[in-house]
Design an enzyme around this catalytic site. Sequence first.
Site, PDB file in Angstrom:
ATOM      1  N   LYS A 152      42.912  35.180  48.759  1.00 11.79           N
ATOM      2  CA  LYS A 152      41.539  35.102  48.219  1.00 11.79           C
ATOM      3  C   LYS A 152      41.565  34.620  46.764  1.00 11.79           C
ATOM      4  O   LYS A 152      42.635  34.594  46.131  1.00 11.79           O
ATOM      5  CB  LYS A 152      40.902  36.498  48.293  1.00 11.79           C
ATOM      6  CG  LYS A 152      41.590  37.527  47.403  1.00 11.79           C
ATOM      7  CD  LYS A 152      41.112  38.942  47.658  1.00 11.79           C
ATOM      8  CE  LYS A 152      41.843  39.916  46.751  1.00 11.79           C
ATOM      9  NZ  LYS A 152      41.486  41.325  47.039  1.00 11.79           N
ATOM     10  N   ARG A 204      34.176  51.995  47.900  1.00 14.04           N
ATOM     11  CA  ARG A 204      33.806  50.589  47.809  1.00 14.04           C
ATOM     12  C   ARG A 204      33.354  50.201  49.215  1.00 14.04           C
ATOM     13  O   ARG A 204      32.720  51.007  49.886  1.00 14.04           O
ATOM     14  CB  ARG A 204      35.017  49.778  47.313  1.00 14.04           C
ATOM     15  CG  ARG A 204      34.633  48.603  46.447  1.00 14.04           C
ATOM     16  CD  ARG A 204      35.845  47.912  45.833  1.00 14.04           C
ATOM     17  NE  ARG A 204      36.708  47.282  46.821  1.00 14.04           N
ATOM     18  CZ  ARG A 204      37.807  46.591  46.527  1.00 14.04           C
ATOM     19  NH1 ARG A 204      38.174  46.431  45.276  1.00 14.04           N
ATOM     20  NH2 ARG A 204      38.546  46.045  47.466  1.00 14.04           N
ATOM     21  N   HIS A 215      41.390  50.797  52.375  1.00 18.84           N
ATOM     22  CA  HIS A 215      42.000  50.272  51.142  1.00 18.84           C
ATOM     23  C   HIS A 215      42.147  51.418  50.143  1.00 18.84           C
ATOM     24  O   HIS A 215      41.255  52.253  50.019  1.00 18.84           O
ATOM     25  CB  HIS A 215      41.083  49.176  50.592  1.00 18.84           C
ATOM     26  CG  HIS A 215      41.683  48.305  49.524  1.00 18.84           C
ATOM     27  ND1 HIS A 215      42.927  47.720  49.624  1.00 18.84           N
ATOM     28  CD2 HIS A 215      41.185  47.905  48.327  1.00 18.84           C
ATOM     29  CE1 HIS A 215      43.164  46.996  48.529  1.00 18.84           C
ATOM     30  NE2 HIS A 215      42.123  47.094  47.731  1.00 18.84           N
ATOM     31  N   ARG A 241      48.927  44.251  53.598  1.00 19.65           N
ATOM     32  CA  ARG A 241      48.136  43.161  53.010  1.00 19.65           C
ATOM     33  C   ARG A 241      48.650  42.912  51.593  1.00 19.65           C
ATOM     34  O   ARG A 241      48.254  43.583  50.644  1.00 19.65           O
ATOM     35  CB  ARG A 241      46.651  43.557  52.950  1.00 19.65           C
ATOM     36  CG  ARG A 241      46.050  43.968  54.300  1.00 19.65           C
ATOM     37  CD  ARG A 241      44.556  44.248  54.175  1.00 19.65           C
ATOM     38  NE  ARG A 241      44.225  45.233  53.168  1.00 19.65           N
ATOM     39  CZ  ARG A 241      44.129  46.544  53.391  1.00 19.65           C
ATOM     40  NH1 ARG A 241      44.314  47.047  54.600  1.00 19.65           N
ATOM     41  NH2 ARG A 241      43.827  47.362  52.401  1.00 19.65           N
ATOM     42  N   TYR A 276      38.512  31.378  13.610  1.00 24.68           N
ATOM     43  CA  TYR A 276      37.176  31.916  13.318  1.00 24.68           C
ATOM     44  C   TYR A 276      37.222  33.326  12.753  1.00 24.68           C
ATOM     45  O   TYR A 276      37.905  34.204  13.275  1.00 24.68           O
ATOM     46  CB  TYR A 276      36.333  31.945  14.591  1.00 24.68           C
ATOM     47  CG  TYR A 276      35.949  30.587  15.117  1.00 24.68           C
ATOM     48  CD1 TYR A 276      35.326  29.638  14.306  1.00 24.68           C
ATOM     49  CD2 TYR A 276      36.204  30.260  16.439  1.00 24.68           C
ATOM     50  CE1 TYR A 276      34.966  28.396  14.811  1.00 24.68           C
ATOM     51  CE2 TYR A 276      35.842  29.026  16.953  1.00 24.68           C
ATOM     52  CZ  TYR A 276      35.227  28.085  16.133  1.00 24.68           C
ATOM     53  OH  TYR A 276      34.867  26.867  16.633  1.00 24.68           O
ATOM     54  N   CYS A 299      39.962  30.392  20.495  1.00 25.53           N
ATOM     55  CA  CYS A 299      38.710  29.630  20.517  1.00 25.53           C
ATOM     56  C   CYS A 299      38.442  29.134  21.945  1.00 25.53           C
ATOM     57  O   CYS A 299      39.207  29.393  22.860  1.00 25.53           O
ATOM     58  CB  CYS A 299      38.801  28.439  19.568  1.00 25.53           C
ATOM     59  SG  CYS A 299      39.367  28.872  17.912  1.00 25.53           S
ATOM     60  N   MET A 300      37.364  28.386  22.116  1.00 21.38           N
ATOM     61  CA  MET A 300      37.012  27.907  23.450  1.00 21.38           C
ATOM     62  C   MET A 300      38.059  26.938  24.010  1.00 21.38           C
ATOM     63  O   MET A 300      38.408  26.991  25.193  1.00 21.38           O
ATOM     64  CB  MET A 300      35.646  27.215  23.416  1.00 21.38           C
ATOM     65  CG  MET A 300      35.141  26.808  24.791  1.00 21.38           C
ATOM     66  SD  MET A 300      33.576  25.915  24.723  1.00 21.38           S
ATOM     67  CE  MET A 300      32.459  27.180  24.136  1.00 21.38           C
ATOM     68  N   ASP A 301      38.581  26.067  23.147  1.00 22.49           N
ATOM     69  CA  ASP A 301      39.457  24.980  23.607  1.00 22.49           C
ATOM     70  C   ASP A 301      40.884  25.090  23.108  1.00 22.49           C
ATOM     71  O   ASP A 301      41.731  24.280  23.490  1.00 22.49           O
ATOM     72  CB  ASP A 301      38.931  23.629  23.090  1.00 22.49           C
ATOM     73  CG  ASP A 301      37.432  23.530  23.162  1.00 22.49           C
ATOM     74  OD1 ASP A 301      36.908  23.703  24.272  1.00 22.49           O
ATOM     75  OD2 ASP A 301      36.786  23.317  22.116  1.00 22.49           O
TER      76      ASP A 301
HETATM   77  C1  LIG Z   1      42.795  41.921  47.252  1.00 26.18           C
HETATM   78  C2  LIG Z   1      43.044  42.823  48.377  1.00 26.18           C
HETATM   79  C3  LIG Z   1      44.347  43.106  48.805  1.00 26.18           C
HETATM   80  C4  LIG Z   1      45.580  42.646  48.080  1.00 26.18           C
HETATM   81  O1  LIG Z   1      45.867  43.569  47.063  1.00 26.18           O
HETATM   82  P1  LIG Z   1      47.173  43.406  46.135  1.00 26.18           P
HETATM   83  O2  LIG Z   1      47.136  44.606  45.291  1.00 26.18           O
HETATM   84  O3  LIG Z   1      46.975  42.143  45.385  1.00 26.18           O
HETATM   85  O4  LIG Z   1      48.331  43.342  47.050  1.00 26.18           O
HETATM   86  C5  LIG Z   1      44.516  43.878  49.942  1.00 26.18           C
HETATM   87  N1  LIG Z   1      43.459  44.370  50.593  1.00 26.18           N
HETATM   88  C6  LIG Z   1      42.187  44.139  50.189  1.00 26.18           C
HETATM   89  C7  LIG Z   1      41.071  44.731  50.956  1.00 26.18           C
HETATM   90  C8  LIG Z   1      41.939  43.390  49.069  1.00 26.18           C
HETATM   91  O5  LIG Z   1      40.674  43.181  48.676  1.00 26.18           O
END
Ligand SMILES: *Cc1c(COP(=O)(O)O)cnc(C)c1O
Length: 377
Positions: free
Chosen positions: A40, A134, A166, A222, A266, A313-315
């Site tokens: 992702k 969540r 999760h 995951r 700045y 800075c920005m750049d």
């Molecule tokens: C992003 C995500 C992961 C991966 O987590 P890491 O800590 O980067 O391994 C696994 N499961 C879900 C639901 C996530 O949103």
Amino acid sequence: MTSTGPARAEIVVDLAAIRHNVRRLREIVGPDVAMMTVVKADGYGHGMVPVARAAREAGADWLGVATLDEALALRAAGDDGRVLCWLAVPGEDYDVAVAADIDLTAYTIEELDEIVEAGPRPRVQLKLDTGLARGGASRADWLQLFSRAAELERQGALDITGIWSHLAASDEPAHPANDAQEQAFLEAVDLAATLGVQPGLRHLANSAAAVLRPSARFDLVRCGIASYGLDPAPGFTHDLDLVPAMSVRARLVMSKPIAAGDGVSYGHTWVAERDTSVGIIPAGYAEGIPRAAGNAASVRVGDTWRPIRGRVCMDQFVVDLDGELPPAGTEVVLFGSGLHGEPTAQDWAVAVDTINYEIVTRVGGRLTRRYVDETTS
Ligand SMILES: *Cc1c(COP(=O)(O)O)cnc(C)c1O
């Protein structure tokens, strides 16, 4: 896109490091656990499609993404393996997703019903909230969600391929939430089985839990951040032998002497205490260089770490060259694998009080991306 000469500032991604990390994670979790590489957010800033290809080459059984658009982009790029997508909002184009053979995630009965309308026998995974508060079904709703899922599956309206949750604190292995969530997850799996939902894939672990908590591995892990070679639980892991895949490089715009008493950038938040020299680096917060790195992080110029002076800075930003005057065009490494003595994304994370995930995921802007095949171990 076409440019001549060395890039002014670029992200270099070592795909061999990605493959190495995915294989290394496979070794750590063992052969019986399916490996999902999470790609992702444009592959955590590394570029989703090239990372996905590298992960598949290294044996990733699944790819994981948040949004449907990400899943469809994988299909458009030719990936035809299993892909799980988990962050829908109402009214998603589920029919496109079902036609593209994506495994979808449902948190609610409403989502289940919406998905079932979208095509013949979609594959769906049930996401449970076991304590992160969540996304996912709250405990009070498990019974109804499982009942509806079982009913739809009996009717042949869908296949439930997974049940998952999760963790809130997997990077703090001793945090009591880990045991509590794993316990809650087991209870959910039991309840689902009682109601006739027994999907082949139960999964709970992200990278940190995959590495540190064997009991949380279940049928699939995951792995996001560790696939990119970054430490998922700094301070708690050892001997992971992961290689950070991203480095950020730039060419020095110029170097020049400054005098004691001169203020830099700045607001003059840094003032030279003695005569020194500074170098100008052509990347700024528009490139995702954290503004908080001002007076905090360091980069490598030649063989030496050089601290950032004054505000980013920005750049562009300014580093202290301690009296040296390397020529314009000298290579600067903001961060990299650390294997060549450069700072790492983890060093930057510590310097700006964030996590390595945020450093790599936010970097971008006008930086170009280049892929290499280099690693190493
Ligand atoms: C992003 C995500 C992961 C991966 O987590 P890491 O800590 O980067 O391994 C696994 N499961 C879900 C639901 C996530 O949103």
